[in-house]
Scaffold this motif. Structure first.
Motif, PDB file in Angstrom:
ATOM      1  N   THR A  96       4.143 -14.273   2.288  1.00 51.67           N
ATOM      2  CA  THR A  96       5.022 -14.695   3.388  1.00 51.67           C
ATOM      3  C   THR A  96       4.218 -14.849   4.676  1.00 51.67           C
ATOM      4  N   GLU A  97       3.376 -13.863   4.961  1.00 54.92           N
ATOM      5  CA  GLU A  97       2.567 -13.929   6.183  1.00 54.92           C
ATOM      6  C   GLU A  97       1.557 -15.072   6.129  1.00 54.92           C
ATOM      7  N   ILE A  98       0.981 -15.335   4.959  1.00 56.41           N
ATOM      8  CA  ILE A  98       0.059 -16.465   4.820  1.00 56.41           C
ATOM      9  C   ILE A  98       0.795 -17.784   5.081  1.00 56.41           C
ATOM     10  N   GLY A  99       1.998 -17.920   4.558  1.00 54.10           N
ATOM     11  CA  GLY A  99       2.781 -19.131   4.794  1.00 54.10           C
ATOM     12  C   GLY A  99       3.084 -19.339   6.271  1.00 54.10           C
ATOM     13  N   ILE A 100       3.457 -18.274   6.957  1.00 59.63           N
ATOM     14  CA  ILE A 100       3.726 -18.354   8.399  1.00 59.63           C
ATOM     15  C   ILE A 100       2.438 -18.672   9.153  1.00 59.63           C
ATOM     16  N   ALA A 101       1.334 -18.063   8.730  1.00 59.36           N
ATOM     17  CA  ALA A 101       0.041 -18.330   9.370  1.00 59.36           C
ATOM     18  C   ALA A 101      -0.306 -19.813   9.272  1.00 59.36           C
ATOM     19  N   ARG A 102      -0.127 -20.375   8.101  1.00 56.32           N
ATOM     20  CA  ARG A 102      -0.441 -21.805   7.913  1.00 56.32           C
ATOM     21  C   ARG A 102       0.429 -22.676   8.809  1.00 56.32           C
ATOM     22  N   ARG A 103       1.722 -22.378   8.846  1.00 55.74           N
ATOM     23  CA  ARG A 103       2.632 -23.180   9.679  1.00 55.74           C
ATOM     24  C   ARG A 103       2.267 -23.053  11.157  1.00 55.74           C
ATOM     25  N   ASN A 104       2.004 -21.835  11.607  1.00 57.24           N
ATOM     26  CA  ASN A 104       1.663 -21.649  13.024  1.00 57.24           C
ATOM     27  C   ASN A 104       0.354 -22.346  13.370  1.00 57.24           C
ATOM     28  N   ALA A 105      -0.658 -22.200  12.531  1.00 58.39           N
ATOM     29  CA  ALA A 105      -1.960 -22.815  12.810  1.00 58.39           C
ATOM     30  C   ALA A 105      -1.867 -24.339  12.812  1.00 58.39           C
ATOM     31  N   ALA A 106      -0.989 -24.896  11.982  1.00 53.59           N
ATOM     32  CA  ALA A 106      -0.852 -26.353  11.914  1.00 53.59           C
ATOM     33  C   ALA A 106      -0.446 -26.953  13.266  1.00 53.59           C
ATOM     34  N   GLY A 107       0.180 -26.153  14.108  1.00 53.07           N
ATOM     35  CA  GLY A 107       0.616 -26.641  15.412  1.00 53.07           C
ATOM     36  C   GLY A 107      -0.435 -26.526  16.504  1.00 53.07           C
ATOM     37  N   PHE A 108      -1.645 -26.087  16.152  1.00 50.14           N
ATOM     38  CA  PHE A 108      -2.705 -25.876  17.138  1.00 50.14           C
ATOM     39  C   PHE A 108      -3.943 -26.682  16.775  1.00 50.14           C
ATOM     40  N   GLY A 109      -4.649 -27.164  17.792  1.00 45.80           N
ATOM     41  CA  GLY A 109      -5.970 -27.740  17.594  1.00 45.80           C
ATOM     42  C   GLY A 109      -6.996 -26.622  17.556  1.00 45.80           C
ATOM     43  N   LEU A 110      -8.156 -26.894  16.994  1.00 44.76           N
ATOM     44  CA  LEU A 110      -9.193 -25.865  16.875  1.00 44.76           C
ATOM     45  C   LEU A 110      -9.612 -25.293  18.219  1.00 44.76           C
ATOM     46  N   ASP A 111      -9.611 -26.102  19.261  1.00 43.32           N
ATOM     47  CA  ASP A 111     -10.029 -25.637  20.590  1.00 43.32           C
ATOM     48  C   ASP A 111      -8.873 -25.122  21.433  1.00 43.32           C
ATOM     49  N   GLU A 112      -7.664 -25.248  20.905  1.00 44.82           N
ATOM     50  CA  GLU A 112      -6.494 -24.795  21.653  1.00 44.82           C
ATOM     51  C   GLU A 112      -6.502 -23.268  21.735  1.00 44.82           C
ATOM     52  N   LEU A 113      -6.065 -22.750  22.886  1.00 44.14           N
ATOM     53  CA  LEU A 113      -6.139 -21.312  23.127  1.00 44.14           C
ATOM     54  C   LEU A 113      -4.845 -20.594  22.775  1.00 44.14           C
ATOM     55  N   SER A 114      -5.003 -19.363  22.357  1.00 44.46           N
ATOM     56  CA  SER A 114      -3.890 -18.531  21.918  1.00 44.46           C
ATOM     57  C   SER A 114      -3.031 -18.058  23.091  1.00 44.46           C
ATOM     58  N   ALA A 115      -1.809 -17.670  22.753  1.00 46.03           N
ATOM     59  CA  ALA A 115      -0.925 -17.054  23.746  1.00 46.03           C
ATOM     60  C   ALA A 115      -1.396 -15.639  24.064  1.00 46.03           C
ATOM     61  N   GLY A 116      -1.875 -14.944  23.040  1.00 41.40           N
ATOM     62  CA  GLY A 116      -2.362 -13.579  23.222  1.00 41.40           C
ATOM     63  C   GLY A 116      -3.792 -13.560  23.732  1.00 41.40           C
ATOM     64  N   ARG A 117      -4.160 -12.441  24.300  1.00 45.39           N
ATOM     65  CA  ARG A 117      -5.492 -12.294  24.899  1.00 45.39           C
ATOM     66  C   ARG A 117      -6.208 -11.081  24.332  1.00 45.39           C
ATOM     67  N   SER A 118      -7.516 -11.120  24.403  1.00 43.41           N
ATOM     68  CA  SER A 118      -8.345 -10.015  23.943  1.00 43.41           C
ATOM     69  C   SER A 118      -8.071  -8.770  24.779  1.00 43.41           C
ATOM     70  N   ARG A 119      -7.896  -7.655  24.108  1.00 41.76           N
ATOM     71  CA  ARG A 119      -7.697  -6.405  24.854  1.00 41.76           C
ATOM     72  C   ARG A 119      -8.990  -5.959  25.523  1.00 41.76           C
ATOM     73  N   HIS A 120     -10.123  -6.527  25.099  1.00 45.97           N
ATOM     74  CA  HIS A 120     -11.417  -6.165  25.676  1.00 45.97           C
ATOM     75  C   HIS A 120     -11.780  -7.043  26.873  1.00 45.97           C
ATOM     76  N   SER A 121     -11.688  -8.351  26.695  1.00 50.34           N
ATOM     77  CA  SER A 121     -12.125  -9.261  27.751  1.00 50.34           C
ATOM     78  C   SER A 121     -10.976  -9.858  28.556  1.00 50.34           C
ATOM     79  N   GLY A 122      -9.763  -9.803  28.020  1.00 45.63           N
ATOM     80  CA  GLY A 122      -8.633 -10.424  28.694  1.00 45.63           C
ATOM     81  C   GLY A 122      -8.547 -11.922  28.471  1.00 45.63           C
ATOM     82  N   GLU A 123      -9.487 -12.467  27.697  1.00 47.71           N
ATOM     83  CA  GLU A 123      -9.531 -13.913  27.450  1.00 47.71           C
ATOM     84  C   GLU A 123      -8.716 -14.280  26.202  1.00 47.71           C
ATOM     85  N   PRO A 124      -8.143 -15.500  26.175  1.00 45.43           N
ATOM     86  CA  PRO A 124      -7.467 -15.960  24.963  1.00 45.43           C
ATOM     87  C   PRO A 124      -8.492 -16.354  23.901  1.00 45.43           C
TER      88      PRO A 124
END
Length: 170
Positions: free
Chosen positions: A108-136
């Motif tokens: 189920t999680e793999i299926g959701i992962a595929r669907r979510n990733a399909a909506g993003f380009g490789l260089d597109e940045l995430s909504a979440g950020r690194s807890r270490h650097s604060g960067e997406p």
């Protein structure tokens, strides 16, 4: 459940290559779990470690959920198997835990992962950020990290499987 592994394309574009390697490693973990009973899949590697094949699959369901839901899209459905009180809950198995449930949740999680990733380009940045650097994170970074995560745990799965029934392989 029989899983066939497909070798990633050798001359594909970058995205196809990254997705191919990630799927290959997902399939590798499934192959390591094939033809075993629930009891065998719950068998810990070597005491005091609680690491088991079923625990690894449950862990990877959590990892898929974290990176492709919480980090990539900002969706936070909460954990599947762990809690604040039991941060390693995916590895704490009981006789009530079954391969069918672990496998279905992971798929189920793999299926959701595929669907979510399909909506993003490789260089597109995430909504979440690194807890270490604060960067997406870029989707490219997430794919690369997931390939590394699976590859490392597939090494663990090799050793656990060999201990259970002597089966080895790539």
């Amino acid at each position: 459940m029989t899983t066939e592994r497909r070798e990633p394309a050798q001359n594909a574009d970058e995205r196809t290559m990254l997705e191919g390697w990630l799927d290959y490693h997902r399939q590798t973990l499934a192959v390591k779990c094939q033809d075993l009973t629930d009891e065998q899949l719950r068998t810990a590697s070597v005491p005091p470690s609680e690491l088991s094949l079923m625990g690894l699959v449950r862990h990877m369901a959590e990892v898929e959920r974290n990176w492709f839901r919480r980090v990539l899209t900002g969706d936070d459905p909460g954990p599947i198997h762990y809690s604040k009180e039991d941060p390693d809950g995916e590895f704490h198995l009981t006789e009530a835990d079954t391969w069918q449930d672990a496998h279905d949740g992971w798929q189920t999680e793999i299926g959701i992962a595929r669907r979510n990733a399909a909506g993003f380009g490789l260089d597109e940045l995430s909504a979440g950020r690194s807890r270490h650097s604060g960067e997406p994170f870029s989707l490219r970074w997430i794919y690369t990290h997931m390939i590394e995560e699976y590859a490392r745990h597939n090494g663990h799965a090799d050793l656990i499987r060999e201990r259970i029934d002597g089966v080895t392989g790539d």
